[in-house]
Motif scaffolding. Structure first.
Motif, PDB file in Angstrom:
ATOM      1  N   GLY A  20      56.300  26.528 -29.784  1.00 46.35           N
ATOM      2  CA  GLY A  20      55.000  26.639 -29.308  1.00 46.35           C
ATOM      3  C   GLY A  20      54.869  27.205 -28.072  1.00 46.35           C
ATOM      4  N   ALA A  21      55.962  27.209 -27.277  1.00 43.09           N
ATOM      5  CA  ALA A  21      56.000  27.831 -25.906  1.00 43.09           C
ATOM      6  C   ALA A  21      56.416  29.254 -26.038  1.00 43.09           C
ATOM      7  N   ILE A  22      57.293  29.544 -27.096  1.00 37.41           N
ATOM      8  CA  ILE A  22      57.732  30.992 -27.432  1.00 37.41           C
ATOM      9  C   ILE A  22      56.380  31.735 -27.936  1.00 37.41           C
ATOM     10  N   VAL A  23      55.718  31.053 -28.657  1.00 40.48           N
ATOM     11  CA  VAL A  23      54.489  31.768 -29.376  1.00 40.48           C
ATOM     12  C   VAL A  23      53.495  32.214 -28.240  1.00 40.48           C
ATOM     13  N   VAL A  25      54.366  32.760 -24.942  1.00 41.76           N
ATOM     14  CA  VAL A  25      54.921  33.470 -24.073  1.00 41.76           C
ATOM     15  C   VAL A  25      54.778  34.891 -24.839  1.00 41.76           C
ATOM     16  N   ALA A  26      54.980  34.952 -25.969  1.00 42.87           N
ATOM     17  CA  ALA A  26      55.020  36.302 -26.664  1.00 42.87           C
ATOM     18  C   ALA A  26      53.516  36.799 -26.707  1.00 42.87           C
ATOM     19  N   LEU A  27      52.590  35.725 -26.898  1.00 43.28           N
ATOM     20  CA  LEU A  27      51.244  36.396 -26.870  1.00 43.28           C
ATOM     21  C   LEU A  27      50.802  36.945 -25.527  1.00 43.28           C
ATOM     22  N   THR A  28      51.234  36.299 -24.580  1.00 42.48           N
ATOM     23  CA  THR A  28      50.900  36.482 -23.036  1.00 42.48           C
ATOM     24  C   THR A  28      51.718  37.842 -22.821  1.00 42.48           C
ATOM     25  N   ALA A  29      52.617  37.715 -23.291  1.00 43.72           N
ATOM     26  CA  ALA A  29      53.565  39.239 -23.005  1.00 43.72           C
ATOM     27  C   ALA A  29      52.894  40.409 -23.751  1.00 43.72           C
ATOM     28  N   ALA A  30      52.197  40.092 -24.799  1.00 46.24           N
ATOM     29  CA  ALA A  30      51.728  41.305 -25.479  1.00 46.24           C
ATOM     30  C   ALA A  30      50.151  41.482 -24.938  1.00 46.24           C
ATOM     31  N   LEU A  89      57.151  16.652 -40.167  1.00 46.99           N
ATOM     32  CA  LEU A  89      56.156  17.648 -40.161  1.00 46.99           C
ATOM     33  C   LEU A  89      55.277  17.358 -38.841  1.00 46.99           C
ATOM     34  N   GLY A  90      54.947  15.904 -38.938  1.00 41.20           N
ATOM     35  CA  GLY A  90      54.062  15.319 -37.704  1.00 41.20           C
ATOM     36  C   GLY A  90      54.844  15.660 -36.436  1.00 41.20           C
ATOM     37  N   ALA A  91      56.118  15.646 -36.310  1.00 38.40           N
ATOM     38  CA  ALA A  91      56.884  15.572 -35.244  1.00 38.40           C
ATOM     39  C   ALA A  91      56.920  17.171 -34.709  1.00 38.40           C
ATOM     40  N   ALA A  92      56.934  17.899 -35.850  1.00 37.51           N
ATOM     41  CA  ALA A  92      57.291  19.465 -35.454  1.00 37.51           C
ATOM     42  C   ALA A  92      55.854  20.053 -34.750  1.00 37.51           C
ATOM     43  N   SER A  93      54.639  19.448 -35.543  1.00 41.24           N
ATOM     44  CA  SER A  93      53.405  20.133 -35.342  1.00 41.24           C
ATOM     45  C   SER A  93      52.940  19.336 -33.894  1.00 41.24           C
ATOM     46  N   GLY A  94      53.137  18.232 -33.765  1.00 39.65           N
ATOM     47  CA  GLY A  94      52.984  17.672 -32.393  1.00 39.65           C
ATOM     48  C   GLY A  94      53.852  18.230 -31.221  1.00 39.65           C
ATOM     49  N   GLY A  95      55.107  18.502 -31.523  1.00 34.81           N
ATOM     50  CA  GLY A  95      55.876  19.329 -30.677  1.00 34.81           C
ATOM     51  C   GLY A  95      55.473  20.464 -30.314  1.00 34.81           C
ATOM     52  N   PHE A  96      55.035  21.193 -31.247  1.00 32.45           N
ATOM     53  CA  PHE A  96      54.433  22.660 -31.113  1.00 32.45           C
ATOM     54  C   PHE A  96      53.355  22.520 -30.278  1.00 32.45           C
ATOM     55  N   ALA A  97      52.166  21.663 -30.443  1.00 34.08           N
ATOM     56  CA  ALA A  97      51.086  21.528 -29.543  1.00 34.08           C
ATOM     57  C   ALA A  97      51.402  21.269 -28.112  1.00 34.08           C
TER      58      ALA A  97
END
Length: 162
Positions: A20-23, A25-30, A89-97
């Protein structure tokens, strides 16, 4: 089949938060806007947890009722596998958020709560899915057959059977 371990869920949440943080960062860098999940995502996560719980409740009811036929062990394993995958999936999506929230909070410009509502609701939906899926996984535990109980009487700490 072993039950879902807390370390697995923690690892999924950490990987999701990093992604989530990498996404963001990448969007902000672009020079693009940060990612905001749809409000349908937490609704779908909670619905998945409710369906897992409903399927598992049928297995539990068949196990508890002495007059009911023994539930199909293959169906129980399938529902337990669905519950296990749903908890990850719940842990990954919650972590992504949470990763999205973490990135937004580290920005020098402070944002209002309204702009982070979707991320917060998604994190709560992911946590709800983890809880519902773990309960469903527990409900899929089948008792041992009478023949197996006699042969395993001397062993202790046996894994639950799904």
């Amino acid at each position: 089949m072993k039950r879902t371990s807390p370390l697995t869920l923690i690892a999924c949440a950490i990987i999701g938060a990093a992604l989530g943080a990498i996404v963001d960062v990448a969007l902000t860098a672009a020079s693009r806007a940060t990612f905001t999940p749809s409000y349908m995502l937490p609704i779908l996560l909670v619905l998945l947890g409710v369906f897992c719980l409903a399927f598992a409740w049928q297995i539990r009811r068949a196990v508890r009722d002495p007059k009911a036929p023994r539930p199909d062990p293959f169906r129980s394993v399938r529902i337990a596998a669905l519950s296990k995958a749903s908890s990850m999936l719940g842990a990954a999506s919650g972590g992504f958020a949470l990763g999205l929230i973490g990135y937004v909070l580290t920005r020098p410009v402070s944002l209002g709560l309204g702009s982070m509502t979707a991320e917060i609701v998604t994190a709560v939906g992911g946590a709800a899915l983890v809880v519902l899926a773990l309960v469903a996984e527990h409900l899929c535990t089948l008792p041992k057959d009478p023949d197996e109980r006699e042969s395993d009487a001397g062993s202790s700490g046996a894994e639950p059977q799904y």
